[in-house]
Write a protein that holds these residues in place. Structure first.
Motif, PDB file in Angstrom:
ATOM      1  N   LEU A   3       0.798  -1.212  -0.058  1.00 43.00           N
ATOM      2  CA  LEU A   3      -0.106  -0.014  -0.168  1.00 43.00           C
ATOM      3  C   LEU A   3       0.862   1.153   0.016  1.00 43.00           C
ATOM      4  O   LEU A   3       0.352   2.266  -0.570  1.00 43.00           O
ATOM      5  CB  LEU A   3      -0.905   0.156   1.101  1.00 43.00           C
ATOM      6  CG  LEU A   3      -2.057  -0.863   1.048  1.00 43.00           C
ATOM      7  CD1 LEU A   3      -2.681  -1.048   2.653  1.00 43.00           C
ATOM      8  CD2 LEU A   3      -3.117  -0.697   0.014  1.00 43.00           C
ATOM      9  N   GLY A   4       2.027   1.135   0.595  1.00 45.40           N
ATOM     10  CA  GLY A   4       3.067   2.423   0.642  1.00 45.40           C
ATOM     11  C   GLY A   4       2.851   3.044   1.762  1.00 45.40           C
ATOM     12  O   GLY A   4       3.130   4.139   2.122  1.00 45.40           O
ATOM     13  N   LEU A   5       2.430   2.443   3.008  1.00 47.33           N
ATOM     14  CA  LEU A   5       2.228   3.021   4.472  1.00 47.33           C
ATOM     15  C   LEU A   5       3.258   3.041   5.211  1.00 47.33           C
ATOM     16  O   LEU A   5       3.016   3.392   6.482  1.00 47.33           O
ATOM     17  CB  LEU A   5       0.701   2.303   4.684  1.00 47.33           C
ATOM     18  CG  LEU A   5      -0.537   2.798   4.023  1.00 47.33           C
ATOM     19  CD1 LEU A   5      -1.731   2.294   4.807  1.00 47.33           C
ATOM     20  CD2 LEU A   5      -0.497   4.281   3.996  1.00 47.33           C
ATOM     21  N   ILE A   6       4.442   2.497   4.949  1.00 48.85           N
ATOM     22  CA  ILE A   6       5.591   2.350   5.870  1.00 48.85           C
ATOM     23  C   ILE A   6       6.120   3.705   5.831  1.00 48.85           C
ATOM     24  O   ILE A   6       6.558   4.254   4.584  1.00 48.85           O
ATOM     25  CB  ILE A   6       6.495   1.229   5.189  1.00 48.85           C
ATOM     26  CG1 ILE A   6       6.002  -0.130   5.330  1.00 48.85           C
ATOM     27  CG2 ILE A   6       7.940   1.461   6.116  1.00 48.85           C
ATOM     28  CD1 ILE A   6       6.921  -1.215   4.714  1.00 48.85           C
ATOM     29  N   PRO A   7       6.483   4.404   7.054  1.00 51.97           N
ATOM     30  CA  PRO A   7       7.207   5.593   7.040  1.00 51.97           C
ATOM     31  C   PRO A   7       8.551   5.878   6.369  1.00 51.97           C
ATOM     32  O   PRO A   7       9.149   4.739   6.597  1.00 51.97           O
ATOM     33  CB  PRO A   7       7.088   5.788   8.718  1.00 51.97           C
ATOM     34  CG  PRO A   7       5.968   5.086   9.130  1.00 51.97           C
ATOM     35  CD  PRO A   7       6.229   3.433   8.248  1.00 51.97           C
ATOM     36  N   GLN A   8       8.562   6.862   5.725  1.00 51.81           N
ATOM     37  CA  GLN A   8       9.890   7.158   5.106  1.00 51.81           C
ATOM     38  C   GLN A   8      10.894   7.545   6.193  1.00 51.81           C
ATOM     39  O   GLN A   8      10.504   8.289   7.070  1.00 51.81           O
ATOM     40  CB  GLN A   8       9.805   8.230   4.069  1.00 51.81           C
ATOM     41  CG  GLN A   8       9.240   7.578   2.582  1.00 51.81           C
ATOM     42  CD  GLN A   8       9.120   8.621   1.713  1.00 51.81           C
ATOM     43  OE1 GLN A   8       8.843   9.823   1.819  1.00 51.81           O
ATOM     44  NE2 GLN A   8       9.451   8.492   0.659  1.00 51.81           N
ATOM     45  N   GLN A   9      12.343   7.177   6.070  1.00 57.51           N
ATOM     46  CA  GLN A   9      13.383   8.019   6.683  1.00 57.51           C
ATOM     47  C   GLN A   9      13.642   9.365   6.232  1.00 57.51           C
ATOM     48  O   GLN A   9      13.879   9.583   5.077  1.00 57.51           O
ATOM     49  CB  GLN A   9      14.530   6.959   6.889  1.00 57.51           C
ATOM     50  CG  GLN A   9      14.412   5.555   7.560  1.00 57.51           C
ATOM     51  CD  GLN A   9      15.475   4.736   7.613  1.00 57.51           C
ATOM     52  OE1 GLN A   9      16.431   4.995   7.125  1.00 57.51           O
ATOM     53  NE2 GLN A   9      15.324   3.768   8.485  1.00 57.51           N
ATOM     54  N   ASP A  10      13.429  10.295   7.085  1.00 56.80           N
ATOM     55  CA  ASP A  10      13.922  11.612   6.611  1.00 56.80           C
ATOM     56  C   ASP A  10      13.085  11.934   5.283  1.00 56.80           C
ATOM     57  O   ASP A  10      13.556  12.321   4.287  1.00 56.80           O
ATOM     58  CB  ASP A  10      15.630  11.563   6.273  1.00 56.80           C
ATOM     59  CG  ASP A  10      16.249  11.153   7.287  1.00 56.80           C
ATOM     60  OD1 ASP A  10      15.926  11.566   8.586  1.00 56.80           O
ATOM     61  OD2 ASP A  10      17.428  10.465   7.101  1.00 56.80           O
ATOM     62  N   PRO A  11      11.836  12.233   5.420  1.00 56.21           N
ATOM     63  CA  PRO A  11      10.933  12.589   4.496  1.00 56.21           C
ATOM     64  C   PRO A  11      11.448  13.828   4.065  1.00 56.21           C
ATOM     65  O   PRO A  11      11.609  14.917   4.812  1.00 56.21           O
ATOM     66  CB  PRO A  11       9.764  12.279   4.926  1.00 56.21           C
ATOM     67  CG  PRO A  11       9.667  12.391   6.300  1.00 56.21           C
ATOM     68  CD  PRO A  11      11.216  11.933   6.794  1.00 56.21           C
TER      69      PRO A  11
END
Length: 314
Positions: free
Chosen positions: A8-16
């Motif tokens: 789904l793409g719901l994994i949080p990004q690192q340093d967005p």
């Protein structure tokens, strides 16, 4: 569940970054619009079911039109994000057919519905073919919670009881419309992690080694072939093999092949291309004998793996 969250793409990004955050918010807004539409669709579907006893033909047409509008809306949002499409291979006839496809992303469902609209315009048809996905003990046209429930309850080797298959496919067999029946024999979405684990199993049991697809499961395909070979089938006589892959192009015009998530497909600054290759397969060469059918599908998946490898190396 973790895999689903990832797709789904719901994994949080690192340093967005600010841009990536804006893109994610835009995608989430689109999700909200689509979920609201789904809720209205299911309300329409309920009332159509109630009215079907008095107006059966009208009820069917209204449900199909509402379903078509949902996919039109998803494709519209994809186009807003600058998604491009490349369709190659054989032409699809204006008839009901069975489709086999590799499974690289949840976006595959959107890609097949785009292909149905592409076929509609190319053939100058009266109506867009209705796409039916046969997955996890369900034939579905539009996402429902039942899919998630069945996914949680069953494993990858699920199989419909042969005695029930004819009843299960009854509506499709008797439909007067053009119907596409789509299967993903890999069942699970391809990832490098699942590919590595499957390679270990393939080496252990002397099975073909795949690098770009997962080893196909035979159960759902056997269900469909059994249905096609039944006496009641006058509708499904064509089989198409789809190979779907995705790539994005950077500023140096270099391609990166990847599997987009649902968030990326609705909100991304990358130039994403969906490539769909179509190959017509002769159904008369697909035996309903189980061992022969398994060998046929295994050979087909070897060809698909080689085709993807050639494209990735270009």
């Amino acid at each position: 569940m973790k895999e689903l969250v990832k797709h789904l793409g719901l994994i949080p990004q690192q340093d967005p970054t600010v841009i990536s955050t804006v893109n994610k918010l835009r995608s989430l807004f689109i999700w909200m619009v689509l979920i609201i539409f789904l809720w209205h669709y299911h309300m329409v579907s309920f009332w159509c079911s109630v009215m079907s006893y008095s107006f059966p033909e009208t009820s069917i047409n209204v449900k199909r039109k509402a379903c078509s509008w949902f996919w039109d809306l998803t494709i519209y949002f994809m186009n807003l994000n600058g998604i491009t499409y490349t369709i190659s291979g054989d032409r699809i006839n204006s008839e009901s057919a069975v489709f086999l496809s590799n499974h690289q992303s949840l976006v595959d469902h959107l890609a097949v519905n785009y292909l149905a609209r592409y076929s509609y315009f190319v053939n100058n048809d009266i109506e867009i073919p209705m796409v039916n996905f046969f997955t996890w003990f369900l034939i579905w046209k539009i996402p429902t919670l039942r899919i998630l429930i069945n996914l949680a309850k069953n494993d990858e080797n699920w199989e419909l009881d042969t005695s029930l298959a004819e009843i299960f496919f009854d509506k499709l067999l008797n439909s007067r419309k053009v119907e596409w029946l789509v299967l993903f024999p890999e069942v699970n979405i391809f990832t490098q992690e699942s590919c590595y684990l499957q390679k270990l199993q393939s080496e252990k049991f002397y099975l073909p080694i795949f690098n770009n697809v997962l080893y196909p499961r035979f159960s759902s395909f056997f269900n469909v072939i059994s249905m096609i070979n039944s006496k009641n089938n006058y509708k499904f006589n064509n089989l198409y093999d789809l190979t779907i892959f995705y790539y994005k192009v950077n500023e140096d015009n270099e391609k990166t092949y990847f599997s987009p998530s649902l968030l990326e497909i609705f909100g991304s600054n990358d130039k994403i291309t969906i490539n769909i290759d179509v190959k017509f397969k002769n159904l008369t060469r697909v035996s309903h004998n189980r061992p022969k059918l398994e060998r046929w599908l295994e050979k087909d998946w070897i060809e698909k793996d080689n085709f993807l490898q050639q494209n990735y190396q270009t």
